[in-house]
Design a protein around this motif. Structure first.
Motif, mmCIF file in Angstrom:
data_model
loop_
_atom_site.group_PDB
_atom_site.id
_atom_site.type_symbol
_atom_site.label_atom_id
_atom_site.label_comp_id
_atom_site.label_asym_id
_atom_site.label_seq_id
_atom_site.Cartn_x
_atom_site.Cartn_y
_atom_site.Cartn_z
ATOM 1 N N VAL A 139 75.355 -32.777 -97.329
ATOM 2 C CA VAL A 139 76.477 -34.283 -98.689
ATOM 3 C C VAL A 139 77.514 -33.659 -100.303
ATOM 4 C CG1 VAL A 139 76.756 -36.400 -99.772
ATOM 5 C CG2 VAL A 139 75.198 -35.963 -97.477
ATOM 6 N N VAL A 140 78.404 -33.404 -99.629
ATOM 7 C CA VAL A 140 78.528 -32.697 -101.732
ATOM 8 C C VAL A 140 79.579 -34.084 -102.210
ATOM 9 C CG1 VAL A 140 80.119 -31.028 -102.400
ATOM 10 C CG2 VAL A 140 79.318 -30.412 -100.661
ATOM 11 N N ARG A 141 79.433 -34.120 -103.188
ATOM 12 C CA ARG A 141 79.309 -34.888 -104.695
ATOM 13 C C ARG A 141 80.680 -34.625 -104.828
ATOM 14 N NH1 ARG A 141 74.831 -38.087 -107.373
ATOM 15 N NH2 ARG A 141 73.662 -35.483 -107.810
ATOM 16 N N THR A 142 82.114 -35.205 -105.413
ATOM 17 C CA THR A 142 82.498 -34.617 -106.388
ATOM 18 C C THR A 142 82.063 -34.859 -107.792
ATOM 19 O OG1 THR A 142 83.253 -36.742 -106.674
ATOM 20 C CG2 THR A 142 84.803 -35.206 -104.706
ATOM 21 N N PRO A 143 82.690 -34.007 -108.792
ATOM 22 C CA PRO A 143 82.260 -34.337 -110.008
ATOM 23 C C PRO A 143 83.110 -35.920 -110.360
ATOM 24 C CG PRO A 143 83.534 -32.281 -109.859
ATOM 25 C CD PRO A 143 83.544 -32.822 -108.580
ATOM 26 N N ILE A 144 81.673 -35.982 -111.672
ATOM 27 C CA ILE A 144 82.450 -37.371 -112.262
ATOM 28 C C ILE A 144 83.474 -37.839 -112.954
ATOM 29 C CG2 ILE A 144 82.189 -38.650 -114.195
ATOM 30 C CD1 ILE A 144 78.688 -37.904 -114.198
ATOM 31 N N ARG A 145 84.483 -38.713 -112.601
ATOM 32 C CA ARG A 145 85.866 -39.243 -113.077
ATOM 33 C C ARG A 145 86.869 -37.432 -112.441
ATOM 34 N NH1 ARG A 145 85.009 -41.701 -119.480
ATOM 35 N NH2 ARG A 145 83.506 -42.913 -118.671
ATOM 36 N N ALA A 146 86.895 -36.682 -111.636
ATOM 37 C CA ALA A 146 87.525 -35.682 -110.547
ATOM 38 C C ALA A 146 88.470 -36.415 -109.789
ATOM 39 C CB ALA A 146 87.127 -34.696 -110.485
ATOM 40 N N PRO A 147 89.286 -37.323 -109.664
ATOM 41 C CA PRO A 147 90.282 -37.679 -108.571
ATOM 42 C C PRO A 147 90.546 -36.830 -107.775
ATOM 43 C CG PRO A 147 91.025 -38.779 -110.502
ATOM 44 C CD PRO A 147 89.597 -37.941 -110.713
#
Length: 233
Positions: A139-147
């Motif tokens: 599971v890879v989470r994207t950076p904060i506020r980076a759509p």
């Protein structure tokens, strides 16, 4: 290979005091970005390289005519752009979200996947992630506020809104499910996609013109969407 802060520290050792913004401005003037890793792949290059095994997911909301908010959970295969609507609900709690992940696993949609890409939405609970880890996915989470880091999912939401949802009044959950099922089938089976050679995600190739065949049109969602195909005369 140095970033702005590293250069600032090296300059300070030499008795030269310069702010990080000054260093960044000088680097940009020289055509260099501020990131320390300039020779590595960009995020989009990484996704294209690993696309065959990447599954992205996201939520988006739809307002009904009664001003009730419905949440839609969907998954998109990065390599093929094939979309799977996981479910629609007005209360996306941890139990519901986890069950949708289990349903995807039961449907054998995860067999050739090794990465799940998602944002940091709190609706994605620990049990949701655990379903995918059990199936061998990271599971890879994207950076904060980076759509843009989850651009494939975000782009599909834009397409669904522009081509379908912005032109339909939604009355409730079941109505939204029927509309999304019809649009997703059209998107996967008949809509050409620029990134995969103008083929639909389900892989239908171009058809050569046959003598005597005629072009037919199939209406979807009452004529909101059109599909064209050749049929023998």
């Amino acid at each position: 290979r140095w970033g702005c802060i590293r250069i600032q520290g090296e300059l300070r050792k030499l008795g030269i005091r310069a702010g990080a913004s000054t260093v960044r401005r000088i680097l940009r003037r020289a055509g260099l970005g501020p990131a320390p890793r300039r020779t590595g792949p960009t995020w989009s290059e990484f996704l294209r390289t690993q696309g065959r095994g990447v599954l992205a997911c996201d939520f988006f909301t739809v307002e009904t005519v009664l001003l009730k908010t419905l949440y839609v959970l969907f998954f998109i295969e990065v390599a093929t752009r094939r979309v799977h609507i996981a479910g629609v609900t007005s209360r996306p709690d941890s139990v519901w979200v986890t069950q949708q992940a289990r349903n995807l696993s039961i449907a054998e949609r995860l067999d050739d996947k090794h990465i799940l890409l998602r944002d940091r939405d709190s609706k994605f609970c620990g049990s949701f992630d655990e379903v995918f880890r059990t199936e061998g996915l990271e599971v890879v989470r994207t950076p904060i506020r980076a759509p843009k880091a989850n651009a494939f999912a975000e782009r599909w939401v834009g397409s669904a809104r522009r081509e379908c949802l912005d032109h339909v009044l939604i009355f409730g959950r079941r109505h939204l499910e029927r509309v999304l099922d019809a649009y997703t089938e059209h998107y996967n089976r008949a809509r050409p996609h620029r990134a995969i050679g103008l083929h639909p995600p389900d892989g239908a190739s171009s058809v050569e013109s046959v003598a005597g065949s005629r072009v037919r049109r199939r209406d979807v969602l009452g004529g909101l969407l059109h599909e064209y195909f050749r049929a023998a005369a």
